[in-house]
Motif scaffolding. Structure first.
Motif, PDB file in Angstrom:
ATOM      1  N   ARG A 131     -11.287  10.284   1.830  1.00 29.39           N
ATOM      2  CA  ARG A 131     -12.055  11.275   2.577  1.00 29.39           C
ATOM      3  C   ARG A 131     -13.485  10.784   2.584  1.00 29.39           C
ATOM      4  O   ARG A 131     -14.109  10.841   1.525  1.00 29.39           O
ATOM      5  CB  ARG A 131     -11.947  12.652   1.939  1.00 29.39           C
ATOM      6  N   PRO A 132     -13.994  10.304   3.675  1.00 29.46           N
ATOM      7  CA  PRO A 132     -13.352  10.140   4.975  1.00 29.46           C
ATOM      8  C   PRO A 132     -12.360   8.974   4.974  1.00 29.46           C
ATOM      9  O   PRO A 132     -12.316   8.180   4.036  1.00 29.46           O
ATOM     10  CB  PRO A 132     -14.527   9.856   5.917  1.00 29.46           C
ATOM     11  N   GLN A 133     -11.619   8.882   6.043  1.00 34.13           N
ATOM     12  CA  GLN A 133     -10.518   7.925   6.121  1.00 34.13           C
ATOM     13  C   GLN A 133     -10.962   6.468   5.991  1.00 34.13           C
ATOM     14  O   GLN A 133     -10.199   5.640   5.495  1.00 34.13           O
ATOM     15  CB  GLN A 133      -9.711   8.107   7.415  1.00 34.13           C
ATOM     16  N   ASP A 134     -12.179   6.136   6.369  1.00 35.56           N
ATOM     17  CA  ASP A 134     -12.626   4.745   6.292  1.00 35.56           C
ATOM     18  C   ASP A 134     -12.772   4.243   4.861  1.00 35.56           C
ATOM     19  O   ASP A 134     -12.867   3.037   4.644  1.00 35.56           O
ATOM     20  CB  ASP A 134     -13.940   4.565   7.055  1.00 35.56           C
ATOM     21  N   VAL A 135     -12.759   5.141   3.884  1.00 37.73           N
ATOM     22  CA  VAL A 135     -12.812   4.738   2.477  1.00 37.73           C
ATOM     23  C   VAL A 135     -11.631   3.819   2.145  1.00 37.73           C
ATOM     24  O   VAL A 135     -11.742   2.952   1.276  1.00 37.73           O
ATOM     25  CB  VAL A 135     -12.834   5.992   1.565  1.00 37.73           C
ATOM     26  N   VAL A 136     -10.534   3.965   2.864  1.00 36.30           N
ATOM     27  CA  VAL A 136      -9.354   3.140   2.593  1.00 36.30           C
ATOM     28  C   VAL A 136      -9.662   1.652   2.723  1.00 36.30           C
ATOM     29  O   VAL A 136      -9.076   0.823   2.026  1.00 36.30           O
ATOM     30  CB  VAL A 136      -8.162   3.546   3.494  1.00 36.30           C
ATOM     31  N   ARG A 137     -10.605   1.296   3.551  1.00 40.13           N
ATOM     32  CA  ARG A 137     -10.938  -0.120   3.770  1.00 40.13           C
ATOM     33  C   ARG A 137     -11.465  -0.798   2.491  1.00 40.13           C
ATOM     34  O   ARG A 137     -11.375  -2.004   2.361  1.00 40.13           O
ATOM     35  CB  ARG A 137     -11.943  -0.257   4.907  1.00 40.13           C
ATOM     36  N   GLU A 138     -11.970  -0.008   1.550  1.00 39.91           N
ATOM     37  CA  GLU A 138     -12.468  -0.567   0.284  1.00 39.91           C
ATOM     38  C   GLU A 138     -11.375  -1.225  -0.528  1.00 39.91           C
ATOM     39  O   GLU A 138     -11.662  -2.080  -1.374  1.00 39.91           O
ATOM     40  CB  GLU A 138     -13.112   0.541  -0.570  1.00 39.91           C
ATOM     41  N   ILE A 139     -10.126  -0.821  -0.311  1.00 44.45           N
ATOM     42  CA  ILE A 139      -9.024  -1.363  -1.124  1.00 44.45           C
ATOM     43  C   ILE A 139      -8.015  -2.152  -0.295  1.00 44.45           C
ATOM     44  O   ILE A 139      -6.899  -2.409  -0.732  1.00 44.45           O
ATOM     45  CB  ILE A 139      -8.327  -0.238  -1.933  1.00 44.45           C
ATOM     46  N   LEU A 140      -8.428  -2.567   0.888  1.00 47.57           N
ATOM     47  CA  LEU A 140      -7.548  -3.398   1.719  1.00 47.57           C
ATOM     48  C   LEU A 140      -7.990  -4.851   1.659  1.00 47.57           C
ATOM     49  O   LEU A 140      -9.088  -5.170   1.355  1.00 47.57           O
ATOM     50  CB  LEU A 140      -7.575  -2.907   3.172  1.00 47.57           C
TER      51      LEU A 140
ATOM     52  N   ALA B 288       0.851  -1.181   0.000  1.00 44.71           N
ATOM     53  CA  ALA B 288       0.000   0.000   0.000  1.00 44.71           C
ATOM     54  C   ALA B 288       0.888   1.233   0.000  1.00 44.71           C
ATOM     55  O   ALA B 288       1.932   1.246   0.661  1.00 44.71           O
ATOM     56  CB  ALA B 288      -0.912   0.019   1.220  1.00 44.71           C
ATOM     57  N   THR B 289       0.471   2.232  -0.760  1.00 39.40           N
ATOM     58  CA  THR B 289       1.164   3.510  -0.780  1.00 39.40           C
ATOM     59  C   THR B 289       0.169   4.588  -0.405  1.00 39.40           C
ATOM     60  O   THR B 289      -0.942   4.627  -0.948  1.00 39.40           O
ATOM     61  CB  THR B 289       1.754   3.819  -2.173  1.00 39.40           C
TER      62      THR B 289
ATOM     63  N   ARG C 189      -6.375  15.287  -0.264  1.00 35.76           N
ATOM     64  CA  ARG C 189      -5.614  14.247   0.422  1.00 35.76           C
ATOM     65  C   ARG C 189      -6.477  13.456   1.381  1.00 35.76           C
ATOM     66  O   ARG C 189      -7.508  13.963   1.821  1.00 35.76           O
ATOM     67  CB  ARG C 189      -4.462  14.885   1.164  1.00 35.76           C
ATOM     68  N   PRO C 190      -5.992  12.264   1.694  1.00 35.33           N
ATOM     69  CA  PRO C 190      -4.873  11.507   1.146  1.00 35.33           C
ATOM     70  C   PRO C 190      -5.334  10.528   0.067  1.00 35.33           C
ATOM     71  O   PRO C 190      -6.456  10.033   0.097  1.00 35.33           O
ATOM     72  CB  PRO C 190      -4.362  10.729   2.348  1.00 35.33           C
ATOM     73  N   PHE C 191      -4.456  10.253  -0.858  1.00 36.27           N
ATOM     74  CA  PHE C 191      -4.674   9.177  -1.815  1.00 36.27           C
ATOM     75  C   PHE C 191      -3.952   7.941  -1.304  1.00 36.27           C
ATOM     76  O   PHE C 191      -2.857   8.044  -0.746  1.00 36.27           O
ATOM     77  CB  PHE C 191      -4.131   9.531  -3.208  1.00 36.27           C
ATOM     78  N   VAL C 192      -4.593   6.781  -1.480  1.00 41.04           N
ATOM     79  CA  VAL C 192      -3.981   5.494  -1.142  1.00 41.04           C
ATOM     80  C   VAL C 192      -4.156   4.578  -2.340  1.00 41.04           C
ATOM     81  O   VAL C 192      -5.220   4.555  -2.963  1.00 41.04           O
ATOM     82  CB  VAL C 192      -4.616   4.860   0.119  1.00 41.04           C
ATOM     83  N   GLU C 193      -3.102   3.812  -2.616  1.00 37.17           N
ATOM     84  CA  GLU C 193      -3.123   2.868  -3.730  1.00 37.17           C
ATOM     85  C   GLU C 193      -2.685   1.497  -3.227  1.00 37.17           C
ATOM     86  O   GLU C 193      -1.707   1.381  -2.499  1.00 37.17           O
ATOM     87  CB  GLU C 193      -2.175   3.355  -4.816  1.00 37.17           C
ATOM     88  N   THR C 194      -3.436   0.463  -3.618  1.00 34.94           N
ATOM     89  CA  THR C 194      -3.070  -0.926  -3.364  1.00 34.94           C
ATOM     90  C   THR C 194      -3.323  -1.700  -4.664  1.00 34.94           C
ATOM     91  O   THR C 194      -3.788  -1.123  -5.653  1.00 34.94           O
ATOM     92  CB  THR C 194      -3.909  -1.568  -2.234  1.00 34.94           C
ATOM     93  N   ALA C 195      -3.081  -2.989  -4.631  1.00 29.30           N
ATOM     94  CA  ALA C 195      -3.365  -3.834  -5.800  1.00 29.30           C
ATOM     95  C   ALA C 195      -4.860  -3.851  -6.119  1.00 29.30           C
ATOM     96  O   ALA C 195      -5.253  -4.188  -7.229  1.00 29.30           O
ATOM     97  CB  ALA C 195      -2.861  -5.253  -5.547  1.00 29.30           C
ATOM     98  N   LYS C 196      -5.702  -3.479  -5.169  1.00 28.92           N
ATOM     99  CA  LYS C 196      -7.149  -3.464  -5.373  1.00 28.92           C
ATOM    100  C   LYS C 196      -7.663  -2.137  -5.921  1.00 28.92           C
ATOM    101  O   LYS C 196      -8.862  -1.986  -6.139  1.00 28.92           O
ATOM    102  CB  LYS C 196      -7.870  -3.798  -4.071  1.00 28.92           C
ATOM    103  N   GLY C 197      -6.773  -1.160  -6.110  1.00 25.34           N
ATOM    104  CA  GLY C 197      -7.201   0.113  -6.673  1.00 25.34           C
ATOM    105  C   GLY C 197      -6.640   1.298  -5.911  1.00 25.34           C
ATOM    106  O   GLY C 197      -5.752   1.163  -5.070  1.00 25.34           O
TER     107      GLY C 197
END
Length: 114
Positions: free
Chosen positions: A105-114, A3-4, A92-100
């Motif tokens: 924003r909000p921070q819980d959106v990150v869970r969609e790509i974990l 994850a980045t 901000r922030p942008f997060v990138e994983t193999a899932k997209g």
């Protein structure tokens, strides 16, 4: 999983997103402080495409002079050029994983790509 996060330590949402990533097991995390290490135009285009956003969607107006500079109504290319020149214009922030990629924003959106 790799994850980045493109992180701004002064941003509460960015810090909360980073904490979620750090607390998630089996994450190999890369933290890019984008104000110190600005985005390349091709990376911005790829992140926006992967997140389903336009440059305008990812344009940070609050706390910047982006609206005064006419960026709100500018072309995609002009907005991206401004973001490369001044990374504070990127929401901000942008997060990138193999899932997209996601604008977390909000921070819980990150869970969609974990």
């Amino acid at each position: 999983m790799n994850a980045t996060i493109w992180h701004n330590p002064a941003c509460g949402t960015s810090r909360k997103t980073l904490a979620i990533l750090q607390e998630t097991p089996n994450i190999d995390l890369t933290v890019v402080e984008y104000l110190k290490h600005p985005y390349a135009a091709d990376k911005l285009r790829q992140l926006f495409t992967d997140a389903g956003l336009t440059a305008r969607d990812a344009l940070r107006l609050r706390g910047t002079d982006a609206e005064d500079r006419g960026l709100k109504d500018a072309s995609e290319d002009a907005i991206i050029a401004a973001m490369v020149a001044n990374p504070a214009y990127v929401e901000r922030p942008f997060v990138e994983t193999a899932k997209g990629a996601r604008l977390c924003r909000p921070q819980d959106v990150v869970r969609e790509i974990l």
